[in-house]
Design a protein around this motif. Sequence first.
Motif, PDB file in Angstrom:
ATOM      1  N   ILE A 109      26.783   6.045   1.441  1.00 45.94           N
ATOM      2  CA  ILE A 109      27.613   4.862   1.695  1.00 45.94           C
ATOM      3  C   ILE A 109      26.852   3.860   2.556  1.00 45.94           C
ATOM      4  O   ILE A 109      26.948   2.640   2.356  1.00 45.94           O
ATOM      5  CB  ILE A 109      28.938   5.277   2.359  1.00 45.94           C
ATOM      6  N   GLY A 110      26.072   4.361   3.518  1.00 48.46           N
ATOM      7  CA  GLY A 110      25.250   3.462   4.319  1.00 48.46           C
ATOM      8  C   GLY A 110      24.217   2.729   3.485  1.00 48.46           C
ATOM      9  O   GLY A 110      23.964   1.534   3.702  1.00 48.46           O
ATOM     10  N   VAL A 111      23.614   3.418   2.530  1.00 52.58           N
ATOM     11  CA  VAL A 111      22.660   2.763   1.632  1.00 52.58           C
ATOM     12  C   VAL A 111      23.353   1.706   0.788  1.00 52.58           C
ATOM     13  O   VAL A 111      22.795   0.633   0.507  1.00 52.58           O
ATOM     14  CB  VAL A 111      21.966   3.819   0.737  1.00 52.58           C
ATOM     15  N   ILE A 112      24.585   1.970   0.390  1.00 54.33           N
ATOM     16  CA  ILE A 112      25.326   1.017  -0.449  1.00 54.33           C
ATOM     17  C   ILE A 112      25.746  -0.207   0.346  1.00 54.33           C
ATOM     18  O   ILE A 112      25.625  -1.344  -0.135  1.00 54.33           O
ATOM     19  CB  ILE A 112      26.565   1.706  -1.061  1.00 54.33           C
ATOM     20  N   CYS A 113      26.222  -0.026   1.560  1.00 49.16           N
ATOM     21  CA  CYS A 113      26.913  -1.096   2.273  1.00 49.16           C
ATOM     22  C   CYS A 113      26.081  -1.809   3.317  1.00 49.16           C
ATOM     23  O   CYS A 113      26.394  -2.959   3.664  1.00 49.16           O
ATOM     24  CB  CYS A 113      28.171  -0.531   2.950  1.00 49.16           C
TER      25      CYS A 113
END
Length: 420
Positions: free
Chosen positions: A184-188
Amino acid sequence: MPEFIGRRSPEFGHAYELPESEKMALLGITPPCTDQLDSISIRQPLERMQTFLTNVHDNGYHILGNAGPSLGFEFYNIDCLADMLLKTVFVNLDAIPDYRLRPVIRIFLKSFVQHCPKECYSRALIPLLAVLCPYMLQRLTARWQIINQRYENSAESEEDNAESQEVLEDQIVRQVTRDYIDLIGVICQNRKLVEPLAGVDGMEEDFAVVSSHDDSLSELGVLLVSQQEIFTPIIVFVFTALSLNDTTTCNKAAPLCWPLLKQIIADQHLTDVGAVHLLQAVLHGLQQHGEHESCQSQLLTVGLQCYEAMRPLYPGIAATLLQVPNCTEAMVKAFDERILQSTPNKQASEKKKKDMFKKLVAGVIGQSLGQLFKKEVNFRNLPPLFSKKSQQRAHQQARVDAEPDAGLSSLFAPQNESRL
């Protein structure tokens, strides 16, 4: 598939389980030192088959994960790429054990998302995330409910084998949760790629570092805000992760809360019920992890940011603070006047705001077992450190010291020389 499990040979039924070396790594046990060349010849057929299946599974996702950075735009521009991945990688996810799900997220998806060109977001990424994000919310929520029930009923379990298996499953769920939070960190989050060092193999995965002092969403994150079937499971899981019984997950999820919340408020996609739910999630996190200073500091910052941003738009969240023990309506009103109604020139510093918010939610902040039942020591009749006699002597000495000569110079005055 479950219908194929019964067709496997009974002798190789355990070949699909987690290898002993990975079990020891998850449990923090140092494996014994062995010579790999000698161990191949003395391994049992079951062990060799287990190693083969594990390597095939992991290497397949390594190939997919390295296809993005190696082939670039040509790979992501393949016709029906998302459909092919959904029919192969993401098929029958319920039949995949948690330890097999980790390589899917950690090895394949993180690299796939990280190297995807902006032009391919809509046709390569969004169809995958539309399936993955709701499923991971449902799966991990169910897993953590089981873990919480085990902690509540831990006194009833007396079998050592069952206990060791539960500990292993607990660690696997924690690792999967952390890997998904990293995804999720990579996405957001806005990230920048660090060039590989000289002498490092080019097949190694590039490192992604979060840009400092940047609390805005990435372009992919902003694009997903309009996709409610993706963004809603993401923000719900991130705020739910604050109260999971894992401090590492809490520390990973806390920096993601404010960028997600700020964007969803700006786009006016947040409802009154959703605002109350998000603030309650932060308070549950403080109750669960308040005893840890690092988690408490981050959660207080997140809670202050949430309340300060949502209070003017969603007045109903003030009632949520009133549910905190020892938090009165007068305290909430004074906090609102100090934070929300002050002029820009008279704004309190972030530290003062954080201290005021901490006083409001002090009744819900968790404490360690040693501090929970601590009895405060109060001395009502504490004897004085100095007695009256010593005080009188000190007063007399002070008077003597105040005189310039203490009467000694008069003894040696000229009019008294004849007497000597």
